[in-house]
Design an enzyme around this catalytic site. Structure first.
Site, PDB file in Angstrom:
ATOM      1  N   TYR A 166     -12.491  -1.634  -3.992  1.00 53.09           N
ATOM      2  CA  TYR A 166     -13.001  -1.857  -2.505  1.00 53.09           C
ATOM      3  C   TYR A 166     -14.354  -1.880  -2.697  1.00 53.09           C
ATOM      4  CZ  TYR A 166      -8.484  -2.038  -0.190  1.00 53.09           C
ATOM      5  OH  TYR A 166      -7.224  -2.413   0.300  1.00 53.09           O
TER       6      TYR A 166
ATOM      7  N   PHE B  12     -15.507   3.659   6.800  1.00 50.27           N
ATOM      8  CA  PHE B  12     -14.159   3.979   6.499  1.00 50.27           C
ATOM      9  C   PHE B  12     -13.914   4.147   4.920  1.00 50.27           C
ATOM     10  CE2 PHE B  12     -14.175  -0.464   7.200  1.00 50.27           C
ATOM     11  CZ  PHE B  12     -13.670  -1.148   6.407  1.00 50.27           C
TER      12      PHE B  12
ATOM     13  N   HIS C 268      -2.049  -5.541   1.398  1.00 47.59           N
ATOM     14  CA  HIS C 268      -3.700  -6.115   1.280  1.00 47.59           C
ATOM     15  C   HIS C 268      -3.200  -7.492   0.915  1.00 47.59           C
ATOM     16  CE1 HIS C 268      -7.559  -6.709  -0.866  1.00 47.59           C
ATOM     17  NE2 HIS C 268      -6.884  -7.122  -1.594  1.00 47.59           N
TER      18      HIS C 268
ATOM     19  N   GLU D 295      -9.838  -9.687  -7.731  1.00 51.44           N
ATOM     20  CA  GLU D 295      -8.995  -9.005  -7.704  1.00 51.44           C
ATOM     21  C   GLU D 295      -7.757  -9.048  -8.578  1.00 51.44           C
ATOM     22  OE1 GLU D 295      -7.812  -9.083  -3.352  1.00 51.44           O
ATOM     23  OE2 GLU D 295      -9.877  -8.025  -2.710  1.00 51.44           O
TER      24      GLU D 295
ATOM     25  N   LYS E 173       0.895  -1.117   0.042  1.00 49.26           N
ATOM     26  CA  LYS E 173       0.077   0.085   0.005  1.00 49.26           C
ATOM     27  C   LYS E 173       1.029   1.118   0.230  1.00 49.26           C
ATOM     28  CE  LYS E 173      -4.045  -2.148   2.329  1.00 49.26           C
ATOM     29  NZ  LYS E 173      -4.933  -2.000   3.317  1.00 49.26           N
TER      30      LYS E 173
ATOM     31  N   ASN F 176      -1.973   0.154   6.823  1.00 46.65           N
ATOM     32  CA  ASN F 176      -1.650  -1.081   7.310  1.00 46.65           C
ATOM     33  C   ASN F 176      -0.648  -1.982   6.577  1.00 46.65           C
ATOM     34  OD1 ASN F 176      -3.540  -2.014   5.673  1.00 46.65           O
ATOM     35  ND2 ASN F 176      -4.860  -2.933   7.253  1.00 46.65           N
TER      36      ASN F 176
END
Ligand code: ATP
Ligand code: MG
Length: 136
Positions: free
Chosen positions: A49, A57, A115, A126, A9, A112
Site C-alpha cells: 500500500y 488511514f 481489494h 500488485e 481481506k 471492506n
C-alpha cells in the site's frame, strides 16, 4: 485478455466467506490463474500500500491487512480490472450498490472484504508483488 490482483481481506477470511466470494468470481467468468493464502507482515502491507503512505488511514490499514491471513488471486478476463471493481462495489460498503460484494460482506470503509487493482500499471505492480513472473 487482462489480469488483475484480487485480495480477500482478513475480515472476509475470518468470517468464512472465502468460498462465497470465489463463487462470485467464477459466476462472472473471471478465471483464477493464481491463488494463495498468505499472512502479510506489517512491512509487507506497507510495501503493498505504499501509494497510500501519506493517507491518514495508512497505519490502521496496514495493521488491519496484517492482522490475519488473506487470499491473493490473479484473475483473468477481458476488461477484468473494471469488471472486478464493479463486482466489489465502491470502497465504503454502506455506499456500495445492492448485490455488490462489499455491500454484502464488508462491514466498514476499512474492513471492506476485498481489494482489486485500479489500473493496468497498479495491476502489474500488485501481481508482481505476490506472484512475480508466475502471472505472465
Ligand atoms: P482497494 O484498493 O482495497 O481495492 P479502493 O481502491 O476502493 O480499495 P483505496 O482508496 O485504494 O480504495 O483505499 C485502499 C483501502 O484503504 C480501502 O480498500 C480501505 O480498506 C482503506 N480505506 C480507504 N479509505 C479509507 C478511510 N477513509 N478510512 C479507513 N480506511 C480506508
Ligand atoms: Mg485502491
Amino acid at each position: 485478455m487482462e489480469r488483475t490482483l484480487a485480495i480477500i481481506k482478513p475480515d472476509a477470511v475470518e468470517r468464512g466467506v472465502i468460498g462465497a466470494i470465489i463463487q462470485r468470481m467464477e459466476a462472472a467468468d473471471l478465471r483464477i490463474r493464481e491463488m494463495r493464502l498468505v499472512r502479510l507482515t506489517k512491512a509487507d502491507a506497507e510495501g503493498f500500500y505504499a501509494v497510500h503512505r501519506d493517507k491518514p488511514f495508512f497505519d490502521n490499514l496496514t495493521d488491519f491487512m496484517s492482522s490475519g491471513p488473506v487470499v491473493v488471486l490473479a484473475l483473468e478476463a477481458p476488461d477484468v480490472i473494471r469488471h472486478w471493481r464493479r463486482l466489489m462495489g465502491v470502497t465504503d460498503p454502506a455506499k456500495a450498490g445492492r448485490g455488490t460484494i462489499r455491500r454484502e460482506y464488508g462491514t466498514s470503509i476499512e474492513t471492506n472484504a476485498t481489494h482489486g487493482s485500479d489500473a493496468p500499471e497498479t495491476a502489474a505492480f500488485e501481481l508482481d508483488f505476490f506472484f512475480k513472473a508466475a502471472h505472465r
